[in-house]
Design an enzyme around this catalytic site. Structure first.
Site, PDB file in Angstrom:
ATOM      1  N   LYS A  54       0.839  -1.207   0.000  1.00 61.23           N
ATOM      2  CA  LYS A  54       0.000   0.000   0.000  1.00 61.23           C
ATOM      3  C   LYS A  54       0.867   1.247   0.000  1.00 61.23           C
ATOM      4  O   LYS A  54       0.636   2.177  -0.779  1.00 61.23           O
ATOM      5  CB  LYS A  54      -0.923  -0.001   1.232  1.00 61.23           C
ATOM      6  CG  LYS A  54      -2.109  -0.934   1.074  1.00 61.23           C
ATOM      7  CD  LYS A  54      -2.862  -1.145   2.377  1.00 61.23           C
ATOM      8  CE  LYS A  54      -3.905  -2.246   2.174  1.00 61.23           C
ATOM      9  NZ  LYS A  54      -4.512  -2.739   3.410  1.00 61.23           N
ATOM     10  N   GLN A  98      -5.065  -1.462   9.468  1.00 63.53           N
ATOM     11  CA  GLN A  98      -4.985  -2.807   8.894  1.00 63.53           C
ATOM     12  C   GLN A  98      -5.610  -3.837   9.844  1.00 63.53           C
ATOM     13  O   GLN A  98      -5.313  -3.857  11.033  1.00 63.53           O
ATOM     14  CB  GLN A  98      -3.511  -3.157   8.608  1.00 63.53           C
ATOM     15  CG  GLN A  98      -3.295  -4.466   7.911  1.00 63.53           C
ATOM     16  CD  GLN A  98      -3.817  -4.499   6.474  1.00 63.53           C
ATOM     17  OE1 GLN A  98      -3.883  -3.476   5.799  1.00 63.53           O
ATOM     18  NE2 GLN A  98      -4.204  -5.665   6.007  1.00 63.53           N
ATOM     19  N   ASP A 121     -11.528   2.987   3.838  1.00 64.74           N
ATOM     20  CA  ASP A 121     -11.860   1.558   3.822  1.00 64.74           C
ATOM     21  C   ASP A 121     -13.378   1.346   3.739  1.00 64.74           C
ATOM     22  O   ASP A 121     -13.836   0.249   3.405  1.00 64.74           O
ATOM     23  CB  ASP A 121     -11.378   0.900   5.128  1.00 64.74           C
ATOM     24  CG  ASP A 121     -10.217  -0.055   4.935  1.00 64.74           C
ATOM     25  OD1 ASP A 121     -10.060  -0.566   3.815  1.00 64.74           O
ATOM     26  OD2 ASP A 121      -9.493  -0.278   5.918  1.00 64.74           O
TER      27      ASP A 121
HETATM   28  N1  GUN Z   1      -7.264  -6.769   5.968  1.00 62.19           N
HETATM   29  C1  GUN Z   1      -7.583  -7.511   4.879  1.00 62.19           C
HETATM   30  N2  GUN Z   1      -8.228  -6.751   3.960  1.00 62.19           N
HETATM   31  C2  GUN Z   1      -8.313  -5.510   4.475  1.00 62.19           C
HETATM   32  C3  GUN Z   1      -8.858  -4.291   3.985  1.00 62.19           C
HETATM   33  O1  GUN Z   1      -9.409  -4.184   2.890  1.00 62.19           O
HETATM   34  N3  GUN Z   1      -8.731  -3.225   4.821  1.00 62.19           N
HETATM   35  C4  GUN Z   1      -8.139  -3.318   6.043  1.00 62.19           C
HETATM   36  N4  GUN Z   1      -8.081  -2.219   6.788  1.00 62.19           N
HETATM   37  N5  GUN Z   1      -7.622  -4.431   6.518  1.00 62.19           N
HETATM   38  C5  GUN Z   1      -7.705  -5.520   5.730  1.00 62.19           C
END
Ligand code: GUN
Length: 292
Positions: A54, A98, A121
């Site tokens: 990311k 996350q 998100d």
């Molecule tokens: N963990 C797995 N997929 C995601 C996601 O799309 N966003 C976040 N914040 N954590 C994740």
């Protein structure tokens, strides 16, 4: 029949190129760089890989990346304090915490602490509610990516029967809302669904988001169906080759002989998630400019 393989890697690269151009155009107009803050608590190896990817892609499209790593021993209050600082930081347009968070941390409480205007998100109850009501807001990145992939193979989805297997807040539920907004007839299936193969066989569009390796077989598909495989399952190393294998929730080799179009794993839905996260961050920056 052999299915069209939907190239998520190429489509994600095209989305990132659009975002990069939009960020460059903003800067040429004297507007600031959008900023994305990512919070990682603890040292889960898979999360570490995602967070690095990311941060790298955020910088590649010309945005600012703020990476915050807290030890696994961090308290819920430590995380809430960091979120409060990021909420107030004008350079931060998007905040992503996350998941999963370490045991003992109330993830829902943390997600609710993110100001909805920076919730790229789309996990805050306000954004989930907005999606359910058809109001503008942030939509979770993986389902948003799936809709973009669908658009690459079929423009008008009206009246098609979509079956979503999996009812998570991150994928299944928002996916069903988005398909409904595209005028699909939507069935939500899950681990307790009776006669799942028969339900899947009715699908013109099948979205698999269950987290069980290769659970959906070729014989479960309607010929010509569009299949989106959200699963990312790591199988233990193969005895012969010694290599670990990444597979989806769909038995790909069987499914490609029946489906009309299908996403591979890896290289299908996965790459779209970060591209859509960057898209949401750009949208957030544009909204903050208008609000200023
Ligand atoms: N963990 C797995 N997929 C995601 C996601 O799309 N966003 C976040 N914040 N954590 C994740």
């Amino acid at each position: 029949m052999t299915a069209t393989i939907i190239d998520g890697k190429a489509i994600a690269a095209a989305v990132r190129a659009e975002i990069e151009a939009a960020v460059a155009a903003r800067r040429a107009r004297g507007l600031r760089q959008p900023g994305l803050a990512v919070v990682l608590v603890g040292d889960d190896p898979a999360s570490d890989v995602y967070v690095r990817a990311k941060a790298r892609q955020t910088v590649e499209v010309g945005m600012l990346s703020f990476e915050h790593r807290l030890p696994a021993t961090a308290t819920e209050q430590d995380i809430l304090d960091l979120v409060a600082r990021l909420n107030a930081d004008e350079k931060v347009d998007g905040i992503l915490v996350q998941l999963p968070l370490p045991p003992g941390i109330d993830a829902q409480r943390v997600l609710c602490a993110i100001v909805p205007d920076k919730d790229v998100d789309g996990f805050h109850p306000q954004n989930a509610g907005r999606l359910a009501l058809g109001l503008p807001g942030f939509v979770p990145c993986t389902p948003l990516g799936c809709i973009r992939l669908l658009a690459s193979v079929k423009t008008d989805l009206a009246g098609l029967h979509a079956v979503v297997v999996g009812r998570s807040n991150i994928v299944g539920k928002p996916m069903a809302q988005l398909l409904l907004a595209k005028d699909c007839t939507v069935t939500m299936a899950h681990s307790r669904t009776i006669a799942l193969p028969e339900v899947c066989r009715q699908a013109d569009i099948l979205v698999a988001a269950v987290g069980r390796p290769e659970m959906i077989r070729g014989a479960w598909l309607k010929p010509g169906a569009i299949v989106l495989d959200v699963g990312i399952n790591r199988l233990p190393p193969d005895a012969g080759t010694g290599k670990a294998r990444l597979v989806g929730d769909v038995a790909f080799e069987e499914a490609r002989r029946v489906a009309g179009a299908i996403t591979p794993v890896p290289g299908g839905v996965g790459p779209m998630t970060i591209a859509c996260l960057l898209q949401n961050t750009l949208t957030s920056a544009e909204r903050q400019d208008r609000a200023a």
